[in-house]
Design an enzyme around this catalytic site. Structure first.
Site, PDB file in Angstrom:
ATOM      1  CG  HIS A  57      -0.909  43.316  -7.319  1.00  0.00           C
ATOM      2  ND1 HIS A  57      -0.054  43.776  -6.342  1.00  0.00           N
ATOM      3  CD2 HIS A  57      -0.291  42.222  -7.844  1.00  0.00           C
ATOM      4  CE1 HIS A  57       1.011  42.997  -6.284  1.00  0.00           C
ATOM      5  NE2 HIS A  57       0.882  42.044  -7.194  1.00  0.00           N
ATOM      6  CG  HIS A  59       1.029  38.325 -10.699  1.00  0.00           C
ATOM      7  ND1 HIS A  59       2.083  39.072 -11.188  1.00  0.00           N
ATOM      8  CD2 HIS A  59       0.881  38.684  -9.397  1.00  0.00           C
ATOM      9  CE1 HIS A  59       2.559  39.847 -10.224  1.00  0.00           C
ATOM     10  NE2 HIS A  59       1.844  39.634  -9.127  1.00  0.00           N
ATOM     11  CB  ALA A 134       6.717  34.174  -5.202  1.00  0.00           C
ATOM     12  CG  HIS A 189       8.076  42.417  -3.208  1.00  0.00           C
ATOM     13  ND1 HIS A 189       8.180  41.111  -2.770  1.00  0.00           N
ATOM     14  CD2 HIS A 189       6.925  42.492  -3.904  1.00  0.00           C
ATOM     15  CE1 HIS A 189       7.130  40.422  -3.215  1.00  0.00           C
ATOM     16  NE2 HIS A 189       6.356  41.249  -3.895  1.00  0.00           N
ATOM     17  CG  ASN A 213       1.114  40.024   2.654  1.00  0.00           C
ATOM     18  OD1 ASN A 213      -0.004  40.419   2.332  1.00  0.00           O
ATOM     19  ND2 ASN A 213       1.293  39.118   3.600  1.00  0.00           N
ATOM     20  NE  ARG A 221      12.689  50.252  22.807  1.00  0.00           N
ATOM     21  CZ  ARG A 221      12.442  49.140  23.482  1.00  0.00           C
ATOM     22  NH1 ARG A 221      12.433  47.970  22.865  1.00  0.00           N
ATOM     23  NH2 ARG A 221      12.229  49.172  24.787  1.00  0.00           N
ATOM     24  CG  ASP A 268      -0.141  39.121  -5.336  1.00  0.00           C
ATOM     25  OD1 ASP A 268       0.339  39.283  -6.474  1.00  0.00           O
ATOM     26  OD2 ASP A 268       0.552  38.792  -4.354  1.00  0.00           O
TER      27      ASP A 268
END
Length: 379
Positions: A57, A59, A134, A189, A213, A221, A268
């Site tokens: 992962h 970018h 983002a 996400h 994240n 609960r 990331d």
């Protein structure tokens, strides 16, 4: 140029444990089981030799973006991470228009076919607007299997992973589609409930995109996706260990529940990794990097990281007190297994690519070898 050599005297981390005063024999581009008596020997006494890092992962880096850069930019980003020990990298995209992402898939698939990258990870556009991080909300869409298939086809067999909010319409069917084609379906996400996450795992999802994240917090609960992802042995969780994305207690909690064989350390990373503070673009969104922390200019959300895996390795051992062996599993072996590449990379065994990292006693990077050639030569 790759030549035969013996790396001697170091602590060598193997799948079976650590050898003190161990040896790694390199014959051309691969690790060998034996060497002629006159082979060049490099004394690495006082150092560690570990497998090259595998990042599933990422970018970009070095000021270059995997999502929008030229081929030369992408190669620059790859080289930047190699300088920090990542000998195998999957190029991750961010949310964009479908036609643009399909075009990028074509560019990146050529680099994968050449062996420069290990494949493509599509992070977006099939994610929740509630947990977009983002990513541009205007470009998000439901994970329609037809759209997922379009990107798979554009990647020409080089799509390795899709991050999906599997609770959205089409999510479960897309997970099944990906699983049928041997592509990793990653939950991320997401605004899913515990029950919805269990359903996605049962359908074939096997990875949690940067656990904690961009997903609901763990509740007593409403346990949400985190509990489901931590408890299921079929799932490997990504963790960004940069000291910003996760509290050390959260990092330890994940390791405690998953075990060292179900964690993958990732960066990331975005363009600023290995480059410096300043203003950058992440897809269509502007990012400001200050004190090595990347945040959106508008809204302030964390926007990826500037992490490199050598820093993640050192932090895991020195701050989080993981064993070196467990850290190697999480940073090399486990991601290699997820990619179906463990027969080639991820451990120091005869027949595999001679991809390795040399660390000193303080776990600072001192050398990087990829396919038998030094990217960073020990000094």
């Amino acid at each position: 140029m790759a030549t035969s050599k013996v790396l001697a005297g170091a602590q060598v981390v193997l799948p079976t444990g650590t050898l003190t005063n161990g040896r790694v024999i390199v014959d051309g581009t691969r690790i060998a089981g034996s060497a002629p008596s006159d082979t060049e020997t490099l004394d690495l006494t006082g150092h560690w030799v570990v497998p090259g890092f595998v990042d599933i992962h990422n970018h970009g880096g070095g000021g270059a973006s995997f999502t929008s850069g030229t081929v030369e930019d992408v190669l620059k980003g790859i080289h930047t991470h190699r300088l920090h020990g990542t000998t195998t990298v999957v190029a991750s995209t961010v949310t964009g228009e479908m036609d643009f992402l399909a075009q990028r898939a074509g560019v990146l698939s050529e680099l994968a076919e050449q062996g420069d990258i290990a494949g493509i990870h599509f992070e977006g556009p099939f994610i929740s607007p509630c947990r977009k991080g983002a990513h541009s909300e205007a470009l998000l869409r439901h994970p329609d299997p037809a759209d997922v298939r379009k990107l798979m086809d554009a990647a020409r067999g080089q799509a390795k992973m899709f991050t999906l909010a599997t609770e959205l319409p089409g999510g479960i069917d897309s997970v099944r589609l990906l699983a049928e084609h041997g592509v990793i379906a990653a939950i991320g996400h997401t605004d899913a409930t515990y029950e919805q996450t269990v359903q996605a795992i049962d359908a074939g999802a096997t990875v949690a995109t940067h656990l904690y994240n961009a997903m609901p917090a763990l509740g007593h609960r409403t346990p949400g996706p985190i509990a489901a992802l931590l408890e299921d042995e079929r799932v490997t969780v990504e963790l960004i260990n940069d000291g910003t994305h996760l509290h050390p207690a959260s990092f330890e909690l994940a390791f405690h529940h998953k075990g060292a064989d179900r964690v993958a350390l990732i960066t990331d990373a975005m363009d600023a990794a290995g480059f410096g503070d300043g203003r950058y673009m992440l897809g269509p969104l502007e990012v400001e990097v200050k004190d090595s922390v990347a945040r959106l200019v508008e809204g302030g959300s964390i926007a990826g990281s500037t992490l490199t895996l050598d820093r993640a390795f050192k932090r895991s051992v020195t701050v989080d007190r993981l064993s070196v062996e467990d850290t190697v599993r999480a940073i090399s072996a486990n991601p290699a297994k997820l990619l179906g590449m463990y027969d080639k990379v991820g451990s120091l065994e005869p027949g595999k690519d001679a991809d390795l990292v040399v660390l000193d006693a303080d776990f600072e990077l001192k050398g990087v070898m990829r396919k038998g050639a030094w990217v960073v030569e020990p000094n």
